[in-house]
Every structure is written in structure tokens, then in C-alpha cells.
Enzyme design. Structure first.
Site, PDB file in Angstrom:
ATOM      1  N   GLY A 137      10.797  98.736  -9.258  1.00 36.24           N
ATOM      2  CA  GLY A 137      11.842  98.842 -10.266  1.00 36.24           C
ATOM      3  C   GLY A 137      13.047  99.582  -9.730  1.00 36.24           C
ATOM      4  O   GLY A 137      13.059 100.048  -8.589  1.00 36.24           O
ATOM      5  N   SER A 139      15.146 102.325  -8.731  1.00 35.90           N
ATOM      6  CA  SER A 139      14.810 103.739  -8.526  1.00 35.90           C
ATOM      7  C   SER A 139      15.314 104.224  -7.176  1.00 35.90           C
ATOM      8  O   SER A 139      15.078 103.581  -6.161  1.00 35.90           O
ATOM      9  CB  SER A 139      13.285 103.927  -8.589  1.00 35.90           C
ATOM     10  OG  SER A 139      12.630 102.961  -7.778  1.00 35.90           O
ATOM     11  N   LYS A 192      16.419  91.609  -3.406  1.00 37.52           N
ATOM     12  CA  LYS A 192      17.544  92.451  -3.854  1.00 37.52           C
ATOM     13  C   LYS A 192      18.088  93.292  -2.715  1.00 37.52           C
ATOM     14  O   LYS A 192      19.280  93.622  -2.696  1.00 37.52           O
ATOM     15  CB  LYS A 192      17.131  93.303  -5.047  1.00 37.52           C
ATOM     16  CG  LYS A 192      15.986  94.286  -4.796  1.00 37.52           C
ATOM     17  CD  LYS A 192      16.450  95.655  -4.361  1.00 37.52           C
ATOM     18  CE  LYS A 192      15.276  96.565  -4.055  1.00 37.52           C
ATOM     19  NZ  LYS A 192      15.699  97.918  -3.647  1.00 37.52           N
ATOM     20  N   ARG A 256      20.476 102.482   0.704  1.00 40.11           N
ATOM     21  CA  ARG A 256      20.581 102.316   2.152  1.00 40.11           C
ATOM     22  C   ARG A 256      21.076 100.921   2.518  1.00 40.11           C
ATOM     23  O   ARG A 256      21.851 100.751   3.462  1.00 40.11           O
ATOM     24  CB  ARG A 256      19.227 102.592   2.807  1.00 40.11           C
ATOM     25  CG  ARG A 256      18.752 104.017   2.629  1.00 40.11           C
ATOM     26  CD  ARG A 256      17.562 104.337   3.504  1.00 40.11           C
ATOM     27  NE  ARG A 256      16.348 103.673   3.068  1.00 40.11           N
ATOM     28  CZ  ARG A 256      15.459 104.198   2.230  1.00 40.11           C
ATOM     29  NH1 ARG A 256      15.670 105.389   1.703  1.00 40.11           N
ATOM     30  NH2 ARG A 256      14.357 103.548   1.908  1.00 40.11           N
ATOM     31  N   ASN A 257      20.617  99.909   1.787  1.00 44.30           N
ATOM     32  CA  ASN A 257      21.029  98.540   2.105  1.00 44.30           C
ATOM     33  C   ASN A 257      22.508  98.324   1.796  1.00 44.30           C
ATOM     34  O   ASN A 257      23.223  97.670   2.560  1.00 44.30           O
ATOM     35  CB  ASN A 257      20.145  97.551   1.345  1.00 44.30           C
ATOM     36  CG  ASN A 257      18.716  97.606   1.814  1.00 44.30           C
ATOM     37  OD1 ASN A 257      18.377  97.117   2.879  1.00 44.30           O
ATOM     38  ND2 ASN A 257      17.852  98.249   1.032  1.00 44.30           N
ATOM     39  N   VAL A 280      14.521 103.630   6.692  1.00 46.18           N
ATOM     40  CA  VAL A 280      14.308 102.187   6.711  1.00 46.18           C
ATOM     41  C   VAL A 280      15.308 101.497   5.792  1.00 46.18           C
ATOM     42  O   VAL A 280      15.550 101.948   4.674  1.00 46.18           O
ATOM     43  CB  VAL A 280      12.870 101.855   6.257  1.00 46.18           C
ATOM     44  CG1 VAL A 280      12.688 100.349   6.109  1.00 46.18           C
ATOM     45  CG2 VAL A 280      11.862 102.416   7.246  1.00 46.18           C
TER      46      VAL A 280
END
Length: 332
Positions: A137, A139, A192, A256-257, A280
Site C-alpha cells: 500500500g 507508505s 507503480k 526513491r523511484n 534499493v
């Protein structure tokens, strides 16, 4: 309840801190130096600095001890390792002859070389383990560590796993919903991350809020098409683990992405970005797997394809955006 959390990155640490408020919780990492620091300071200065962890939370670098803690019939084992480490971790459980009765994982992505989802990896490595599921979810670990409100979904085909996970996590500022669409939840959590890179690129190029809204909306369509083709249910992708997680990861500056996308738009190389990130970025790891699965299913995922072009084929971010805008008009 006894709970073992395997993996002391930012997310595993934040969840272990939340769990320790109510349960006998042990946090494991293979890095003995990291565990020693946690024991000394009750803070994960490497991955979640500045957030104090409960005194009741215990730490161990011995996998056998952690598995024993989480293997009882009335216990829960939470897997917070990256997807890339799942097969090795499940294999270690099998080889140790200490397979937890109830397992829930919180990682997101596809296994890079096999293109398998986490539930498929555990089925291959631990075929007799049936009380398992995924907790996912919208978060951010830091906000969970700060005890800010969050809503997550546990998906499992095992009612016992759903109930045990609910009992473990549903307290304080954390609200848990339940369901059984494991595939849909896992696909949403994986795709996502790739779409968040796309949104970060667009924002980094200064393309505006209209472009961001278009990417999120059309990205959701890509996610849903692939998820349904792989066996998920369409309605899952409009819930917390689909649309909710996509909105957060694509627009939140703790993502991060999204950060990878912003930095790519600024002209930095992927290697430099990942080296500086120190964490990561699952969207990078699984982007090619997502695209390969889409092609195998004859599903168009142009945003995902554009992201892969920038990440791996040397396509300039602005050229990738231009390619999307040149696509033929079509019905929505």
C-alpha cells in the site's frame, strides 16, 4: 504474538518499530555491524536515521534464531528483504528446516531473471508453505517510523494469514484492510515503481502538473492491463495497492523511484544516481521484467517502454517524452 522481521532496511526497521509497540518482535539482518549498531543505539542510522526505536525491539544477526522466533504456530514472519534476495532467503529457511507457519512479505517487484512475482518464488522454494501473503500500500518508511497515519492492504488466499497479519499490524496509526487478490496487489506494487520513474522524469524536465496527471492516469491503465492479464482483478488497481501507491510513489519526494527520474532528467547517469541513493530502487530492477511480461502478453505499455529506453538504451529523457507525444491518437 511473536513476530520476526527479516530485513533491516528502512521499511523493515520502520515496521519492526511499529510491531514492537504491541508484540514480541525481533529484527534480523545478515550484517552483524548493522545489528550491533541497532543494539547499541536503538536507531538505524544507516537506513532510518533520526528515528528512535522502541526499547522492547530486539535484534539478531543469527538467521536461525530469527526463524525460530517467527516459526511458532502462533507467530508471524515478516519478509522485508528486497525481491532480489527472496529466493536465497526462502532457500535458507528450507535448508535450515525451520519454515515459519505464517509468512507475509512487504517487498515489491518482479524477480529480474525469471519475471516471477514474490508469491511464485515462495511457491517454488517452499511448496509446503501455504499460509502466506503480501502486505502493501501507499507508505513511506520514514512516515511509518514517525507513527504517522497509514493504510495498507494484506492480500492472501489464506484466511488465517490475513487474520494473523491484521492482528499484528492493525493498531496505533496503522490501518489494515484485507483481500485475496495476491496477484493484483503484487503487480500494482511492482509497476507503480516504474511509473514513478516516468513521473520523476517529467517533473524534472519541468513539464508541469498536466503532464504529471496524464502520466499517472495513463500509467494506471498500463498497470491495470498487465495486472488483469496476469490474473489480477481490475478493481484492485483502483484501491490502496494500485492507484493509492502509484499516487504516493509518483508524487512524494520521499520516493526513491521518483528521485531516480528527477536525477535522470537532470542529466546524471544511472550508475551515479544509484550509487548516491544508497537504497534499493525497485523500479530500476524490475522495469525490464515488466516490459518483457507486457510484450509476452501482447499488451501495450508505452510509458514503461519509454522508461526502459532511458534506463537501459541511452534514450535522452526529453526524447522519450517526445516519443510518447508522437504516438497515434486513439480512444481512451
Amino acid at each position: 504474538m511473536k513476530v520476526a522481521v527479516l530485513g533491516a532496511g528502512a521499511w523493515g526497521t520502520a515496521l519492526a518499530g511499529h510491531l514492537a509497540a504491541r508484540h514480541d518482535t525481533l529484527l534480523w539482518a545478515r550484517d552483524a555491524a548493522l545489528i550491533a549498531g541497532l543494539q547499541a543505539r536503538h536507531e538505524n542510522s544507516r537506513y532510518l536515521d533520526g528515528i528512535a526505536l522502541p526499547d522492547a525491539l530486539r535484534y539478531d544477526a543469527d538467521l536461525g534464531a530469527a526463524l525460530a522466533h517467527g516459526a511458532a504456530d502462533d507467530a508471524l514472519c515478516v519478509i522485508a528483504a528486497p525481491v532480489a534476495g527472496l529466493r536465497t532467503l526462502f532457500g535458507a529457511m528450507r535448508d535450515a528446516g525451520c519454515v515459519p507457519a505464517h509468512v507475509v512479505w512487504v517487498c515489491k517487484g518482479f524477480e529480474a531473471d525469471t519475471h516471477l512475482l514474490p508469491h511464485q518464488v515462495i511457491a517454488a522454494e517452499l511448496p509446503g508453505q501455504h499460509s502466506n501473503g503480501v502486505l502493501s500500500g501507499p507508505s513511506f518508511a520514514r512516515e511509518v517510523g514517525l507513527a504517522l497515519p497509514v493504510a495498507l492492504t494484506v492480500a492472501s488466499t489464506s484466511a488465517e494469514c490475513r487474520e494473523r497479519t491484521l492482528a499484528a499490524f492493525h493498531h496505533g496509526a496503522m490501518r489494515i484492510y484485507t483481500g485475496d487478490d495476491v496477484v493484483g496487489v503484487e503487480v500494482g506494487g511492482a509497476v507503480k515503481n516504474v511509473l514513478a520513474i516516468a513521473t520523476g522524469i517529467a517533473d524534472g524536465l519541468g513539464l508541469g502538473l498536466n503532464a504529471r496527471a496524464a502520466l499517472v492516469t495513463r500509467g494506471l491503465a498500463e498497470m491495470s492491463r498487465l495486472g488483469v492479464a496476469l490474473g489480477g482483478r481490475a478493481e484492485t488497481f483502483t484501491g490502496l495497492t494500485g492507484l493509492g501507491d502509484l499516487i504516493l510513489t509518483a508524487t512524494g519526494d520521499l520516493s526513491r523511484n521518483r528521485t531516480v527520474g528527477l536525477q535522470l532528467a537532470a542529466g546524471r547517469s544511472l550508475n551515479d544516481i544509484l550509487g548516491a541513493l544508497g537504497h534499493v530502487a525497485e523500479g530500476v530492477r524490475c522495469a525490464q521484467a515488466v516490459l518483457a511480461l507486457a510484450r509476452a502478453q501482447s499488451i501495450e505499455m508505452p510509458i514503461t517502454e519509454a522508461v526502459c529506453g532511458v534506463l537501459f538504451d541511452g534514450v535522452a529523457p526529453r526524447d522519450a517524452v517526445s516519443g510518447l507525444l508522437r504516438r497515434d491518437a486513439r480512444a481512451e
